[in-house]
Design a protein around this motif. Sequence first.
Motif, PDB file in Angstrom:
ATOM      1  N   ALA A  17      -6.068   4.449   5.166  1.00  0.00           N
ATOM      2  CA  ALA A  17      -5.041   4.044   4.204  1.00  0.00           C
ATOM      3  C   ALA A  17      -3.747   3.776   4.955  1.00  0.00           C
ATOM      4  O   ALA A  17      -3.225   4.662   5.630  1.00  0.00           O
ATOM      5  N   ASN A  18      -3.250   2.556   4.849  1.00  0.00           N
ATOM      6  CA  ASN A  18      -2.097   2.143   5.650  1.00  0.00           C
ATOM      7  C   ASN A  18      -0.976   1.606   4.763  1.00  0.00           C
ATOM      8  O   ASN A  18      -0.895   0.398   4.509  1.00  0.00           O
TER       9      ASN A  18
ATOM     10  N   ILE B 269     -10.770  -0.328   5.164  1.00  0.00           N
ATOM     11  CA  ILE B 269      -9.369  -0.430   5.592  1.00  0.00           C
ATOM     12  C   ILE B 269      -8.550  -0.852   4.377  1.00  0.00           C
ATOM     13  O   ILE B 269      -8.806  -1.896   3.778  1.00  0.00           O
ATOM     14  N   PHE B 270      -7.568  -0.040   3.990  1.00  0.00           N
ATOM     15  CA  PHE B 270      -6.722  -0.324   2.837  1.00  0.00           C
ATOM     16  C   PHE B 270      -5.285  -0.499   3.310  1.00  0.00           C
ATOM     17  O   PHE B 270      -4.644   0.467   3.733  1.00  0.00           O
TER      18      PHE B 270
ATOM     19  N   SER C 258       9.016   3.357  -2.247  1.00  0.00           N
ATOM     20  CA  SER C 258       8.306   4.584  -1.912  1.00  0.00           C
ATOM     21  C   SER C 258       6.845   4.273  -1.642  1.00  0.00           C
ATOM     22  O   SER C 258       6.306   3.269  -2.120  1.00  0.00           O
ATOM     23  N   HIS C 259       6.204   5.137  -0.861  1.00  0.00           N
ATOM     24  CA  HIS C 259       4.778   4.948  -0.605  1.00  0.00           C
ATOM     25  C   HIS C 259       4.107   6.296  -0.422  1.00  0.00           C
ATOM     26  O   HIS C 259       4.745   7.301  -0.096  1.00  0.00           O
TER      27      HIS C 259
ATOM     28  N   GLN D 189       4.034   2.203  -4.010  1.00  0.00           N
ATOM     29  CA  GLN D 189       2.659   1.937  -3.626  1.00  0.00           C
ATOM     30  C   GLN D 189       1.964   3.229  -3.249  1.00  0.00           C
ATOM     31  O   GLN D 189       2.586   4.183  -2.773  1.00  0.00           O
ATOM     32  N   ALA D 190       0.635   3.254  -3.498  1.00  0.00           N
ATOM     33  CA  ALA D 190      -0.163   4.435  -3.170  1.00  0.00           C
ATOM     34  C   ALA D 190      -1.584   4.003  -2.842  1.00  0.00           C
ATOM     35  O   ALA D 190      -2.206   3.252  -3.611  1.00  0.00           O
ATOM     36  N   GLU D 191      -2.079   4.452  -1.695  1.00  0.00           N
ATOM     37  CA  GLU D 191      -3.453   4.217  -1.290  1.00  0.00           C
ATOM     38  C   GLU D 191      -4.155   5.575  -1.207  1.00  0.00           C
ATOM     39  O   GLU D 191      -3.722   6.441  -0.436  1.00  0.00           O
TER      40      GLU D 191
END
Length: 432
Positions: free
Chosen positions: A357-358, A324-325, A371-372, A342-344
Motif C-alpha cells: 500500500a503506497n 500493488i496499491f 491526509s493519508h 486517501q486510505a489504502e
Amino acid sequence: MTIEMNVSFDKELITQLSKNKQEPEWMLEFRLKALEVYQKLPIPRLEKTKLEKWNIDQFQPFTDETPVDIRDLPEEIQNILEVNTEDRSVLVQKNSNFVYQQLSKKLADQGVIYTDLDTALREYPDLVKKYFMNSVSFDENKLLALHTALWSGGVFLYIPKHAEVEFPVQAIFLAEKSGLLPHVIIVAEAYSSVTYVDHYFSKNNAQSTVHNGVVEVYVGEGAKVRFATIHNFANGVYDYTHRHADVQRNGRIEWVIGEMNEGNTVSNNISILKDSGAEADSKLIFIGTGDQKTNFTSKVIHEGKHTNSQILSRGVMLDQSTGIFNGITHMKKGAVKSNAEQAEKILMLSERARGDANPILLIDENDVMASHAASAGPVSKEEIYYLMSRGIPKEEAERLIIHGFLAPVVSLIPIEGMQEKLENVIERKLGK
C-alpha cells in the motif's frame, strides 16, 4: 473480418480495419500515428511489476459477430441486466463487435445519445472528434498507443445540459476468442447527472488474450457522474485499463471499481479537478488469488480552488498473489482551500501473499489539507475471537469480516443484479 493469431499489427491491417468501419479520414490518421508510436515505445516500466513476460500484443484483434435478440444473450448476461425493461438502456459487446443495443424512449426524448462508438463515429463524427483521446495522450506509453491504433467497440454516452438520467445506463463486455479493446466516452454537460455501470467478463474456456481499454469521462459544470464497473476476467486474460476524468467547476465524479479478475491486471484511474468546487470520490476493491499479479493506481490532481477528493482502496490477498496499491493525491499550485483524503487497506490471508500500500501526497500549495493512511496485515484476531464467542465458526467469522471490509464499495453498485453478481464473485474467490 477475422484475422489469425500472431498477425503483425501494421499499416495495412489498420487501414483495412478503418475502411471496413467506414471511419472518417481523421480517425485513420489517428490510428496510424498511434501505430507508429506503438512500434517505437518500450514496454512500460511499473514499480514492482514487470510487464516483460506479460501478454501485451499476442492476440487475435478482430472477429465477426452477429447481432442477437435479447433472449439469445447468455444467461449470465441476462441475470445482471436492469429488470425494468421499459427504462432499460444497455449495450452488449462480444469480442470486437456489439451484438445488442437498447435505448429507453425516456432517454431518447431527453436528447441523450447512447450508442456504440463505431455508430457514434458515423452519425456524430464532429462530436466524437471533440472528445476522442482529448484527455489521454497515446504517446504516454506503449499500451495506450496500441489501444488507439486498434480500438474496436466501446460506448459513446452524451447527456445534454440539465438532463437527469433516472435509471442506470449499462454496458456489458464479453471476451471469448479475440482481444477486447473498447473505448468508452462519457460526456455529461452542465448540471446533468448520470449513473453508468459496466461489467467485463470472459468465458472460462477463453484462451490467453488481452483486454486493453480506455475510459474518458468529461464532467461539465455542476454535473454529476457515477461510474461503476466490475472486471471479472478468467485466468489467462491480461487486463490493462486506463480511466480518466476531467471535472469542471462544481462537478463531481464518483468511481466504484470492483477488480475481480483471475489473471494479471494493470488499472490506472485518474481524475483531474479542473476548476473550483470540483470533487472526485474513488473507491476500489480487489481480491487476489493464485499467483495473480496486479498493479492499481488511483490518482487525483487538484487544479482548482476549494476542490475535494477521497480515495479508498481495499484489497484481500490470498495464496501467493501480489498486489500493488498506489494512491496519489497531487495538490497543484493555486489549488487553495482544497481538501483530500486517501486510505489504502490490505488484508493478508496467506504468508506467501504480498500487498503493498503506497499512499503518496504531492503538495505544491500551502493553503490545503491532505491526509493519508495505509495498512497491510492479517484479519484481526480480536474480531475473530469476538465472532467465535457468539458461536460463529472461525472460517465463517473470517468471511463475515472480509465482506464487511469490502462492503463500502460493494454496497454502492447501483444495480441489484450486478451487486449480487459481485457478491457471488467474492464468495467464489474466497472459496479458492
